[in-house]
Design a protein around this motif. Structure first.
Motif, short mmCIF file in Angstrom:
data_model
loop_
_atom_site.label_atom_id
_atom_site.label_comp_id
_atom_site.label_asym_id
_atom_site.label_seq_id
_atom_site.Cartn_x
_atom_site.Cartn_y
_atom_site.Cartn_z
N ASP A 1 0.85 -1.20 0.00
CA ASP A 1 0.00 0.00 0.00
C ASP A 1 0.88 1.24 0.00
OD1 ASP A 1 -0.66 0.60 3.46
OD2 ASP A 1 0.87 -0.66 2.58
N GLN A 2 0.24 2.40 -0.05
CA GLN A 2 0.96 3.66 -0.21
C GLN A 2 1.79 4.01 1.02
OE1 GLN A 2 -1.59 6.93 -1.12
NE2 GLN A 2 0.07 8.41 -1.40
N PHE A 3 1.28 3.67 2.21
CA PHE A 3 1.94 4.07 3.44
C PHE A 3 2.70 2.94 4.12
CE2 PHE A 3 -1.82 7.05 3.39
CZ PHE A 3 -1.09 8.12 2.90
N GLY A 4 2.83 1.80 3.48
CA GLY A 4 3.61 0.70 4.04
C GLY A 4 3.00 0.11 5.30
N LEU A 5 1.67 0.14 5.41
CA LEU A 5 1.00 -0.40 6.59
C LEU A 5 0.62 -1.87 6.41
CD1 LEU A 5 -1.36 2.63 7.31
CD2 LEU A 5 0.79 2.08 8.44
N HIS A 6 0.60 -2.34 5.17
CA HIS A 6 0.24 -3.73 4.90
C HIS A 6 1.50 -4.55 4.72
CE1 HIS A 6 -2.43 -6.70 2.41
NE2 HIS A 6 -2.09 -7.15 3.60
N LYS A 7 1.73 -5.50 5.62
CA LYS A 7 2.93 -6.33 5.59
C LYS A 7 2.55 -7.78 5.90
CE LYS A 7 5.88 -2.56 7.33
NZ LYS A 7 6.82 -2.39 6.19
N ILE A 8 3.52 -8.64 5.80
CA ILE A 8 3.36 -10.04 6.17
C ILE A 8 4.20 -10.30 7.41
CG2 ILE A 8 3.93 -12.42 5.51
CD1 ILE A 8 2.98 -11.91 2.78
N ILE A 9 3.59 -10.92 8.41
CA ILE A 9 4.30 -11.29 9.64
C ILE A 9 4.79 -12.73 9.47
CG2 ILE A 9 4.17 -11.45 12.14
CD1 ILE A 9 1.70 -9.66 12.02
N VAL A 10 6.08 -12.90 9.39
CA VAL A 10 6.68 -14.24 9.29
C VAL A 10 7.09 -14.68 10.69
CG1 VAL A 10 8.51 -15.62 8.24
CG2 VAL A 10 7.49 -13.74 6.96
N THR A 11 6.51 -15.78 11.17
CA THR A 11 6.78 -16.27 12.52
C THR A 11 7.32 -17.69 12.45
OG1 THR A 11 4.54 -17.14 12.81
CG2 THR A 11 4.91 -14.86 13.45
N VAL A 12 8.23 -18.00 13.34
CA VAL A 12 8.79 -19.34 13.49
C VAL A 12 8.40 -19.86 14.86
CG1 VAL A 12 10.88 -20.75 13.41
CG2 VAL A 12 10.74 -18.67 12.04
N THR A 13 7.82 -21.05 14.91
CA THR A 13 7.37 -21.64 16.17
C THR A 13 8.28 -22.79 16.57
OG1 THR A 13 5.87 -23.24 15.13
CG2 THR A 13 5.00 -21.04 15.57
N SER A 14 8.31 -23.07 17.86
CA SER A 14 9.15 -24.15 18.36
C SER A 14 8.64 -25.52 17.96
CB SER A 14 9.24 -24.07 19.89
OG SER A 14 7.95 -24.21 20.48
N ALA A 15 7.43 -25.61 17.41
CA ALA A 15 6.89 -26.88 16.94
C ALA A 15 7.43 -27.25 15.57
CB ALA A 15 5.36 -26.83 16.90
N GLY A 16 8.28 -26.40 14.98
CA GLY A 16 8.83 -26.69 13.67
C GLY A 16 7.95 -26.25 12.53
#
Length: 904
Positions: free
Chosen positions: A435-450
């Motif tokens: 988007d124009q203001f950089g408010l839309h992103k993807i959260i990449v998360t790593v969990t201890s369950a693999g």
């Protein structure tokens, strides 16, 4: 009297208005997701009025879920650690009984409808082997003087039974080789022979079987004593019926479950997952092994990522067509939770591994196809480096015509309603564009369950997931013993010719060497992304320059302190300056500093040790804090009341190190060291006596915050430090850690009292650093506080303020309700807070993870670069139009007047 009545009405209307202030913004820019954790015990209640299931999890949570949707109806969070570990769950008609604790067990009764606590009692125990409930009595099985003893307690009152049962179980060798099922204990003796004895009543009778095994486990939830005995990878089902031991062979089993169905009939349910997206179920009658066709099915879903499923609990019954139907609660190795309807499909699915997030990264979305075409044509220097993009005049003219036609087609399609506008499709998988203001992103998360997840930050939707099955295992954090997985974003979405690239560091399953897992953070795809290196990585540092493929290479330090480059076969775009890297070993307290010379070819790296620091044992390194790589310092100094400038001490090479050491006088001593990572010089040190966990450290710009629990005063204290150069800069042009002796900075310090306990602490961050700094604090009461830095400033005066905007010093920090940015959405068991800037200088994106997930935006200095929501566009348009018309009319009148004066 009338005036008083009018005053009362006005006051009530004023209070009502205040209560509704900003209510329309609740949930507009934030979302919260509640979880329970990995299921440990469960029970299904199929009553017509309730239709719920009850679970106890590894997170010490007792909860009730709706069978139809999987939503949490109520949730109770027990004590943290072994004190709240649930060891038994027993459902009754009106209550759910839980037994928790190790040395002191606590028995609680929860209401099945709303989760209210009905009763609670506790007792001290030792050498506990098993706990089970029979006939309204809690049976505590423990070992004593080579005997197995059983104490009984009334389940609701805790009154102890009259007698203690003892069994001369000489065949009991070890609890690992024993299993308890429905009040019967089965053990494999030293020779591997199976013995089964009842613990419900005092007798010495036991049932023996000429069966040899090397492993035994109980079938969960079985109403009769049932065990699975394994001998040389051959599994057999052993169950007791009418005081006889019966054996049934199992051809293949991933997980199984026994449940009573109708009169004296038992059903064996089996589940397996031959592939990650497939679930295979099978049902049969226990006595004669007759297969029930209605319970045998194969379910495939491309969106599923299943690993080693097991049935936690199940319920079977007859339908109107006289067929057997079962409902099973299935949990997997990756901590997913789903309800399986047999025959049928998966009714709902929950990703409970999100309660164990160990690493987070925010990734910018790529631009749309139209914007990508424009950027390739104008002002994009990378397009000239890409040989696949022609830069000729004719080709550029053709691309310009094509992009114009594409924009015109999109405009007509949007106006005619053929396709949705980008504003309407924001947050969906079909339109993941920046988007124009950089408010839309993807959260990449790593969990201890693999498992790795890609989450949309606008609505919390899981866009993709990757199961690290067979790739590698996680490292272990030497400080807290938790899993660790370093993750680096090597290429973002700004390079249009290349796809984004993210690398995760894992440990090989076969050795101590390191495995690098590379994937696309936008869609989770990984094409040949697993790279196993022949050494163990102890430190990974990104280079300040890119290679010719726009990848930020990593310098990997192995256990012998030799540097390596990843990717190693790609030259760099330019030669980087000499790099300084430090390695900290928390187990032995050793810190080492190295300088690394990286040639432009990316080959033959060399490292040289510059300094070494050794902390004496038993000192432990518990935290290391450095400035965020994305942080920018906007202001270089601080203006004082006399209009002089107090310059900040901004050392980009400074790291803060916290050490904790036991002390005979002060119990424990917490020491803060400020270390220059280039020269190895300790700039400043301070000691906090009788400080203990929880301890948190924040380092930003020229200031630091250290929170700890003071054992002497029994309260949480926050120590604030701010470093200054003085009235003159020590390095006027560029800062250097090796250009002569370091001038020690002026350290301003102060301590504050927080009326609560902290779980996490993080400062806000913006793109240019112009916005004021606020500190985000997650408390144990579920609040997420946004505290301005002005309240934690160590230069707060003791008397009258001598600086503009300075707040007089008060040791207690305020906790106003308007500073709780999560309002009534309580956040429990917070593990961490992640902040990242947006393209708007005023806005910072915040992601809180733990037992719950919470996302929001904060604007520490208000949204000064955005128009307000209630901005009156109509009025400004009318005013602007009137001014333009007035200017035109005035211009004509002035010209006519000037013409008349000229003719006079």
């Amino acid at each position: 009297m009338v005036s008083k009545l009018i005053f009362t009405v006005l006051l009530s209307s004023f209070l009502f208005t205040v209560n509704g202030l900003y209510e329309d913004q609740a949930g507009k820019f934030d979302w919260k997701q509640n979880y329970v954790g990995e299921v440990k015990f469960s029970s299904i209640d199929v009553d017509v009025t309730t239709k719920r299931l009850y679970v106890a999890t590894e997170k010490n949570v007792v909860a009730s879920l709706a069978i139809d949707t999987g939503d949490i109806i109520w949730r109770q969070i027990l004590e943290k650690g072994p004190e709240g570990s649930v060891e038994l769950i027993h459902p009754t008609k009106s209550k759910i009984i839980t037994v928790s604790g190790v040395d002191v067990i606590k028995v609680r009764g929860w209401d099945v409808k709303d989760g209210y606590l009905h009763f609670e009692w506790s007792t001290e125990t030792s050498n506990v082997l098993y706990l089970f409930v029979f006939n309204g009595l809690l049976h505590n099985v423990y070992s004593s003087n080579n005997l197995i003893a059983v104490d009984t307690y009334h389940l609701e009152t805790g009154v102890k039974g009259k007698a203690t049962y003892t069994f001369p179980a000489h065949w009991f060798s070890d609890s690992v080789r024993c299993a308890l099922s429905s009040g019967s204990l089965a053990c494999l003796d030293v020779t591997g022979k199976l013995n089964i004895g009842s613990l419900i009543k005092s007798n010495t009778d036991r049932l023996g079987l000429d069966m040899i095994g090397d492993k035994i486990e109980a079938v969960p939830g079985s109403p009769i004593p049932a065990f699975i005995v394994t001998n040389k990878n051959v599994e057999k089902l052993v169950y007791v019926k009418e005081n006889k031991i019966l054996v049934r062979s199992l051809t293949s089993r991933s997980s199984s479950f026994i449940y009573t169905y109708m009169a004296d009939r038992h059903i064996l349910l089996q589940i397996s997952s031959p592939m990650q997206d497939t679930i295979v179920t099978e049902g049969s009658i226990l006595e004669d092994s007759t297969v029930i066709e209605s319970l045998s099915s194969k379910e495939s879903k491309s969106s599923l990522k299943i690993s080693n499923p097991r049935i936690s609990s199940a319920f079977c019954g007859r339908s109107k067509a006289n067929t057997v139907n079962c409902v099973a609660l299935v949990s997997t190795q990756d901590q997913s939770l789903m309800l399986l309807k047999m025959p049928g499909s998966i009714k709902w699915h929950r990703e409970e591994s999100l309660t164990n997030i160990i690493n987070v990264e925010f990734v910018d979305l790529p631009v749309s196809d139209i914007e990508a075409a424009i950027e390739k044509e104008f002002g994009n220097k990378e397009s000239f480096l890409d040989h696949s993009v022609s830069t000729g005049a004719f080709s550029m003219f053709v691309r310009r015509l094509f992009s114009q036609l594409q924009q015109l087609r999109t405009l007509f399609a949007t106006v005619l309603g053929i396709i949705e506008s980008p504003s309407e499709t924001t947050g969906t998988k079909s339109n993941l564009v920046r988007d124009q203001f950089g408010l839309h992103k993807i959260i990449v998360t790593v969990t201890s369950a693999g498992k790795i997840f890609g989450i949309d930050n606008l609505n919390g939707e899981i866009l993709w997931s990757v199961l690290l099955c067979g790739v590698g295992t996680f490292y272990e954090n030497k400080v807290n013993g938790l899993p660790s997985a370093p993750m680096h974003l090597q290429r973002n979405s700004k390079h249009l010719s290349y796809s984004p690239m993210c690398t995760l560091l894992l440990k090989s399953e076969d050795s101590e060497n390191t495995v690098l897992f590379t994937f696309n953070p936008i869609n989770g795809e990984s094409k040949n992304g697993v790279t196993q290196v022949p050494y163990r990585v102890v430190q990974a540092v990104p280079l300040p320059v890119l290679n010719i493929e726009m990848v930020r290479s990593l310098i990997l330090f192995d256990s012998s302190n030799s540097p390596h480059l990843y990717p190693a076969d790609t030259p760099l775009s330019s030669k980087p300056p000499p790099l300084f890297i430090y390695i900290a070993n928390p187990t032995n307290g050793l810190l080492q500093g190295f300088t690394v010379d990286v040639p432009i070819s990316g080959k033959e790296l060399s490292a040289k040790e510059v300094w070494k620091t050794q902390f004496n044992k038993p000192t432990q390194l518990i935290a290391i804090g450095s400035r965020d790589a994305m942080e920018h310092v906007h202001s270089q100094g601080r203006v004082l009341s006399d209009r002089s400038v107090l310059y900040k001490y901004i050392n980009p090479n400074m790291v803060a190190i916290l050490t904790l050491a036991p002390d005979t006088t002060h119990k424990s001593v917490l020491t803060l060291h400020l270390l220059d990572a280039v020269s190895g010089i300790i700039i400043y040190s301070v000691v906090h006596k009788r400080a203990s966990h929880p301890i948190h450290l924040v380092h930003s710009e020229n200031w630091l915050l250290c929170s700890y629990y003071n054992d002497k005063t029994r309260r949480t204290e926050i120590a604030s430090y701010e470093l200054y150069d003085g009235n003159q800069l020590s390095n006027s042009s560029d800062f250097s850690s090796v250009g002569g002796s370091l001038i020690p900075p002026i350290v301003e310090k102060q301590a504050y009292i927080l009326p609560g306990f902290l779980q996490a602490m993080k400062p806000t961050i913006t793109e240019k650093g112009i916005t004021s700094k606020h500190i985000l604090m997650a408390t144990t009461t579920g609040h997420l506080l946004e505290v301005p830095w002005a309240f934690l400033d160590p230069r707060r005066p003791l008397g009258e303020p001598k600086e503009e905007g300075a707040i007089p010093y008060i040791p207690e920090l305020p906790m106003p309700s308007e500073s709780m940015i999560n309002y009534n959405k309580s956040l429990m068991r917070v593990d961490g807070i992640y902040t990242t800037p947006s393209s708007l200088e005023s806005t910072c994106l915040v992601f809180v993870y733990g037992l719950d997930l919470f996302y929001t935006r904060v604007a520490p200095s208000k949204t000064f670069d955005v128009l307000k929501e209630d901005f009156d566009y109509l009025v400004i348009i009318i005013v602007t139009t009137i001014l333009l018309i007035s200017a035109y009319v005035t211009k004509n009148l002035a010209s006519q007047k000037a013409l008349k004066q000229a003719w006079k």
